[in-house]
Design a protein around this motif. Structure first.
Motif, PDB file in Angstrom:
ATOM      1  N   LEU A  45      22.157  18.801  46.692  1.00 36.83           N
ATOM      2  CA  LEU A  45      20.690  18.901  46.692  1.00 36.83           C
ATOM      3  C   LEU A  45      20.075  18.226  45.476  1.00 36.83           C
ATOM      4  O   LEU A  45      20.634  18.285  44.387  1.00 36.83           O
ATOM      5  N   THR A 131      13.586  17.881  52.974  1.00 37.37           N
ATOM      6  CA  THR A 131      12.799  19.065  53.287  1.00 37.37           C
ATOM      7  C   THR A 131      11.499  18.941  52.504  1.00 37.37           C
ATOM      8  O   THR A 131      11.488  18.964  51.270  1.00 37.37           O
ATOM      9  N   ASN A 152      15.352  19.561  57.036  1.00 34.14           N
ATOM     10  CA  ASN A 152      15.516  21.001  56.807  1.00 34.14           C
ATOM     11  C   ASN A 152      14.161  21.698  56.787  1.00 34.14           C
ATOM     12  O   ASN A 152      13.253  21.296  56.065  1.00 34.14           O
ATOM     13  N   ASN A 154      13.215  25.885  57.289  1.00 36.38           N
ATOM     14  CA  ASN A 154      13.790  27.182  57.647  1.00 36.38           C
ATOM     15  C   ASN A 154      12.767  28.124  58.272  1.00 36.38           C
ATOM     16  O   ASN A 154      11.602  28.127  57.880  1.00 36.38           O
ATOM     17  N   PRO A 221      21.462  26.727  57.583  1.00 29.54           N
ATOM     18  CA  PRO A 221      21.721  27.287  56.262  1.00 29.54           C
ATOM     19  C   PRO A 221      21.434  28.785  56.226  1.00 29.54           C
ATOM     20  O   PRO A 221      20.383  29.231  56.691  1.00 29.54           O
ATOM     21  N   ASN A 223      20.956  31.325  53.416  1.00 27.78           N
ATOM     22  CA  ASN A 223      20.779  31.483  51.976  1.00 27.78           C
ATOM     23  C   ASN A 223      20.864  32.959  51.607  1.00 27.78           C
ATOM     24  O   ASN A 223      20.335  33.807  52.336  1.00 27.78           O
ATOM     25  N   ALA A 263      24.592  28.709  51.867  1.00 28.22           N
ATOM     26  CA  ALA A 263      23.694  27.864  51.073  1.00 28.22           C
ATOM     27  C   ALA A 263      23.423  28.465  49.699  1.00 28.22           C
ATOM     28  O   ALA A 263      24.349  28.614  48.906  1.00 28.22           O
ATOM     29  N   ALA A 264      22.185  28.817  49.394  1.00 29.39           N
ATOM     30  CA  ALA A 264      21.883  29.355  48.056  1.00 29.39           C
ATOM     31  C   ALA A 264      22.604  30.680  47.841  1.00 29.39           C
ATOM     32  O   ALA A 264      22.909  31.397  48.794  1.00 29.39           O
ATOM     33  N   PHE A 286      26.629  23.760  49.643  1.00 34.65           N
ATOM     34  CA  PHE A 286      26.061  22.833  48.672  1.00 34.65           C
ATOM     35  C   PHE A 286      27.051  22.732  47.526  1.00 34.65           C
ATOM     36  O   PHE A 286      27.519  23.745  46.998  1.00 34.65           O
ATOM     37  N   LEU A 291      20.957  23.658  42.508  1.00 34.36           N
ATOM     38  CA  LEU A 291      20.340  23.676  43.840  1.00 34.36           C
ATOM     39  C   LEU A 291      19.013  22.945  43.658  1.00 34.36           C
ATOM     40  O   LEU A 291      19.008  21.767  43.345  1.00 34.36           O
ATOM     41  N   LEU A 292      17.874  23.605  43.845  1.00 35.03           N
ATOM     42  CA  LEU A 292      16.599  22.928  43.556  1.00 35.03           C
ATOM     43  C   LEU A 292      16.145  23.272  42.142  1.00 35.03           C
ATOM     44  O   LEU A 292      16.015  22.400  41.287  1.00 35.03           O
ATOM     45  N   THR A 293      15.916  24.549  41.895  1.00 34.34           N
ATOM     46  CA  THR A 293      15.457  24.960  40.556  1.00 34.34           C
ATOM     47  C   THR A 293      16.471  25.881  39.887  1.00 34.34           C
ATOM     48  O   THR A 293      16.276  26.277  38.747  1.00 34.34           O
ATOM     49  N   THR A 294      17.514  26.266  40.599  1.00 33.03           N
ATOM     50  CA  THR A 294      18.475  27.231  40.052  1.00 33.03           C
ATOM     51  C   THR A 294      19.874  26.622  40.043  1.00 33.03           C
ATOM     52  O   THR A 294      20.118  25.593  40.680  1.00 33.03           O
TER      53      THR A 294
HETATM   54  C1  DTB Z   1      18.096  25.639  52.183  1.00 35.35           C
HETATM   55  O1  DTB Z   1      18.143  26.356  53.199  1.00 35.35           O
HETATM   56  N1  DTB Z   1      18.511  25.998  50.980  1.00 35.35           N
HETATM   57  C2  DTB Z   1      18.257  24.973  50.013  1.00 35.35           C
HETATM   58  C3  DTB Z   1      17.761  23.815  50.891  1.00 35.35           C
HETATM   59  N2  DTB Z   1      17.623  24.415  52.170  1.00 35.35           N
HETATM   60  C4  DTB Z   1      16.600  23.008  50.496  1.00 35.35           C
HETATM   61  C5  DTB Z   1      17.351  25.403  48.895  1.00 35.35           C
HETATM   62  C6  DTB Z   1      17.882  26.545  48.111  1.00 35.35           C
HETATM   63  C7  DTB Z   1      16.957  26.824  46.983  1.00 35.35           C
HETATM   64  C8  DTB Z   1      17.475  27.902  46.095  1.00 35.35           C
HETATM   65  C9  DTB Z   1      16.550  28.250  45.004  1.00 35.35           C
HETATM   66  C10 DTB Z   1      16.225  27.146  44.046  1.00 35.35           C
HETATM   67  O2  DTB Z   1      17.160  26.467  43.515  1.00 35.35           O
HETATM   68  O3  DTB Z   1      15.042  26.973  43.768  1.00 35.35           O
END
Ligand code: DTB
Ligand code: SAM
Ligand code: SF4
Length: 315
Positions: A45, A131, A152, A154, A221, A223, A263-264, A286, A291-294
């Motif tokens: 990601l 996404t 993606n 959800n 996914p 999460n 996933a997360a 993943f 991930l995205l912010t974590t």
């Molecule tokens: C999904 O279902 N999980 C991913 C992706 N699609 C984009 C995102 C997870 C994010 C977890 C919190 C974060 O890192 O911000």
């Protein structure tokens, strides 16, 4: 699975209530009929635009409605930055590169920039997923033209529980975007989050809604909530581990040939729980530090886990 053959809620709840050994055995049987049981698909990601999102999803660090101090807000990344991150992900073993943007819905000018990113990632020989929030049909068509493999989006939870978590958009709007993506000929990646405070019935209803789609998502996914300080769900209790594995197994029974992504949330999961989830039918993750912010599970820990379990990447 089509709308006509979607299972009833009672049937799905019966699966959830099976003795655990029977449920896992059945899920493993179905899994082996459709997949190499020791193969796991690897995606990485990248957050291409972080924070300042006008939506108010109660789990998310990126909403303007929440104060998550640790968040590094960014504008849309440059094409070069995305290309470099994708090349690094490929070197780390990722087969698919997933790009996420904190938008309610993209502007057409953003779609053009993302189309160029898709082209650059595909040129590296990787699959692409993005996404970006809600899409208009013509935007989905433009992404398809750029060669996008997966979108993606959800459903996150049941339609009944949705309003407890998100107030700025409706469940139907999520379904409309999924329809636009499917009609444009892009593969669908759609799943949810466990640990929002939902009941088993909500988890079953989420899976039922996914099964009611005219064509099953190719990628689902699942999460586990990553609780983020400053969000309304920062203190939500984790889902019981056996219930989590049950949910994966029921998803495997309902979606025999879809990839199920653990996933997360893997960073906080024990190796044993992850092994149980792979046994229950999860076959995608993943890979990578973020991930995205974590933080994601550490790549070196993942390598050790795959080696202990004898898992190999999907070819
Ligand atoms: C999904 O279902 N999980 C991913 C992706 N699609 C984009 C995102 C997870 C994010 C977890 C919190 C974060 O890192 O911000
Ligand atoms: N903004 C777009 C959207 O919501 O459709 C795309 C990015 S959004 C971060 C993608 C998905 O990540 C959400 O639908 C949700 O399922 C998941 N997600 C977000 N924050 C999470 C968290 N704290 N824990 C677990 N999953 C999370
Ligand atoms: Fe925005 Fe997506 Fe986060 Fe919701 S989950 S606040 S739509 S980035």
């Amino acid at each position: 699975m089509t709308t006509d053959t979607a299972p009833s809620l009672d049937r799905i709840l019966e699966y959830f209530e099976l003795p655990f050994n029977d449920l896992i055995f059945r899920a493993q049987q179905v899994h082996r009929q459709h997949f190499d049981a020791n193969a796991v698909q690897h995606s990485t990601l990248l957050s291409i635009k972080t924070g300042n999102c006008p939506e108010d999803c109660g789990y998310c660090a990126q909403s303007v409605h929440h104060q998550s101090d640790a968040l590094a807000v960014t504008d849309l990344l440059s094409l070069d930055a995305v290309r470099a991150a994708a090349a690094e992900a490929k070197a780390g073993g990722a087969q698919r590169f997933c790009m996420g943007a904190a938008w309610r819905r993209p502007h057409d000018r953003d779609i053009e920039k993302v189309a160029a990113m898709i082209g650059a990632v595909k040129a590296l020989g990787m699959e692409t997923c993005v996404t970006l929030g809600m899409l208009e049909p013509r935007q989905a068509e433009r992404l398809a033209e750029a060669g996008l493999d997966y979108y993606n989006h959800n459903l996150d939870t049941s339609p009944e529980f949705y309003g407890e978590v998100i107030h700025t958009r409706r469940y139907e709007e999520r379904l409309e975007t999924l329809e636009a993506v499917r009609k444009a000929g892009i593969k669908v990646c759609a799943g949810g989050i466990l640990g929002l405070g939902e009941s088993r019935r909500d988890r079953a209803r989420l899976l039922q809604e996914l099964a009611k789609l005219p064509t099953a998502p190719e990628s689902i996914p699942i999460n586990a909530l990553v609780p983020i300080p400053g969000t309304p769900l920062e203190h939500a209790p984790a889902v019981d581990e056996i219930e989590f594995a049950r949910t994966i197994a029921v998803a495997r029974l309902l979606f025999p040939s879809s990839y199920l992504r653990l996933a997360a949330g893997r960073e906080r999961m024990s190796d044993s729980l992850q092994a149980l989830c792979f046994l229950a039918g999860a076959n995608s993750i993943f890979l990578g530090e973020r991930l995205l912010t974590t933080n994601n599970a550490e790549p070196s820990r993942d390598q050790q886990l795959f080696s202990r379990l004898g898992l190999h990447p999907t070819t």
